[in-house]
Design an enzyme around this catalytic site. Structure first.
Site, PDB file in Angstrom:
ATOM      1  N   TYR A  89       0.814  -1.217   0.000  1.00 29.76           N
ATOM      2  CA  TYR A  89       0.000   0.000   0.000  1.00 29.76           C
ATOM      3  C   TYR A  89       0.853   1.275   0.000  1.00 29.76           C
ATOM      4  O   TYR A  89       0.392   2.325   0.441  1.00 29.76           O
ATOM      5  CB  TYR A  89      -0.960  -0.009   1.188  1.00 29.76           C
ATOM      6  CG  TYR A  89      -2.177  -0.909   0.965  1.00 29.76           C
ATOM      7  CD1 TYR A  89      -3.047  -0.688  -0.107  1.00 29.76           C
ATOM      8  CD2 TYR A  89      -2.463  -1.960   1.829  1.00 29.76           C
ATOM      9  CE1 TYR A  89      -4.154  -1.499  -0.320  1.00 29.76           C
ATOM     10  CE2 TYR A  89      -3.575  -2.779   1.622  1.00 29.76           C
ATOM     11  CZ  TYR A  89      -4.414  -2.538   0.545  1.00 29.76           C
ATOM     12  OH  TYR A  89      -5.519  -3.332   0.332  1.00 29.76           O
ATOM     13  N   THR A 131     -15.080   0.886  -4.394  1.00 29.35           N
ATOM     14  CA  THR A 131     -14.275   0.709  -3.176  1.00 29.35           C
ATOM     15  C   THR A 131     -15.126   0.581  -1.914  1.00 29.35           C
ATOM     16  O   THR A 131     -14.872  -0.287  -1.075  1.00 29.35           O
ATOM     17  CB  THR A 131     -13.297   1.905  -3.021  1.00 29.35           C
ATOM     18  OG1 THR A 131     -12.439   1.923  -4.163  1.00 29.35           O
ATOM     19  CG2 THR A 131     -12.468   1.784  -1.766  1.00 29.35           C
ATOM     20  N   HIS A 169      -9.143  -7.089  -2.241  1.00 31.45           N
ATOM     21  CA  HIS A 169      -8.229  -6.241  -3.016  1.00 31.45           C
ATOM     22  C   HIS A 169      -8.036  -6.860  -4.389  1.00 31.45           C
ATOM     23  O   HIS A 169      -7.957  -8.086  -4.501  1.00 31.45           O
ATOM     24  CB  HIS A 169      -6.857  -6.143  -2.336  1.00 31.45           C
ATOM     25  CG  HIS A 169      -5.807  -5.569  -3.244  1.00 31.45           C
ATOM     26  ND1 HIS A 169      -5.643  -4.209  -3.413  1.00 31.45           N
ATOM     27  CD2 HIS A 169      -4.927  -6.168  -4.096  1.00 31.45           C
ATOM     28  CE1 HIS A 169      -4.693  -3.998  -4.325  1.00 31.45           C
ATOM     29  NE2 HIS A 169      -4.237  -5.168  -4.746  1.00 31.45           N
ATOM     30  N   GLU A 199       2.486  -6.524  -7.572  1.00 26.16           N
ATOM     31  CA  GLU A 199       1.825  -7.186  -6.435  1.00 26.16           C
ATOM     32  C   GLU A 199       1.974  -8.715  -6.481  1.00 26.16           C
ATOM     33  O   GLU A 199       2.165  -9.339  -5.441  1.00 26.16           O
ATOM     34  CB  GLU A 199       0.350  -6.777  -6.408  1.00 26.16           C
ATOM     35  CG  GLU A 199       0.201  -5.284  -6.089  1.00 26.16           C
ATOM     36  CD  GLU A 199      -1.209  -4.732  -6.282  1.00 26.16           C
ATOM     37  OE1 GLU A 199      -2.115  -5.521  -6.638  1.00 26.16           O
ATOM     38  OE2 GLU A 199      -1.389  -3.521  -6.078  1.00 26.16           O
TER      39      GLU A 199
END
Ligand code: IDP
Ligand code: MG
Length: 158
Positions: A51, A93, A117, A128
């Site tokens: 993040y 979101t 996510h 990621e």
């Protein structure tokens, strides 16, 4: 378009609420392929790396605290257009705003505890998947029903 591999995390609230199976089923039902899966409690340093773009925002400390508070299920999910397909299946979101029919819209009401996510771009997916999976942990495997998921009669599956 070539197949993409995206990083999905079923967040601590999804695991604690027993929603892992139902969420994975949505991706499998859609025709996407699970190529990696790992249950883990995210270490603080990994959450901070994941993040990093949000550092300094008002919700950052709470987000990192939440993501490291309890186990998650990390998935590598593959398919043509998988990054944007997964994002649209996740929904907006905030659970309070996400459309019905999406994962966040159907399973949650909270803005910060929003279940899932998903990488938001090819660059994010590459970063990621590299952060959460080591060498050999994302598998290339041939699905028995591949030729019924995609039209494979031409040069490229579509
Ligand atoms: P995304 O997960 O839909 O891509 P981002 O804006 O990248 O959303 O934010 C990352 C995560 O931070 C969200 O999934 C959510 O858990 C949390 N978050 C984002 N904005 C807020 C907020 O305004 N309040 C509380 N939590 C937030
Ligand atoms: Mg994001």
């Amino acid at each position: 378009m070539a197949a993409e591999t995206t990083l999905i995390i079923l967040k601590p609230d999804a695991v604690q609420r027993g929603l892992m199976g139902r969420i994975i089923t949505r991706f499998e039902d859609k025709g996407l392929q699970v190529c990696g899966a790992k249950m883990m409690q995210i270490p603080l340093t990994l959450a901070e790396q994941h993040y990093a773009d949000h550092k300094g925002k008002p919700f950052y400390d709470g987000l990192v605290g939440f993501m490291t508070s309890s186990p998650v299920l990390v998935l590598a999910i593959r398919g043509i257009g998988a990054i944007s397909i997964c994002r649209s299946m996740m929904g907006a979101t905030f659970g309070s705003k996400a459309d019905a029919g999406t994962i966040r819209g159907d399973f949650g009401v909270s803005n910060s505890f929003n279940l899932i996510h998903g990488s938001d771009s090819p660059e994010a997916a590459a970063k990621e998947t590299g952060l959460f999976f080591g060498e050999g942990e994302i598998l290339d495997w041939n699905r028995a029903n591949e030729v019924w998921v995609y039209d494979c009669s031409g040069d490229e599956p579509e």
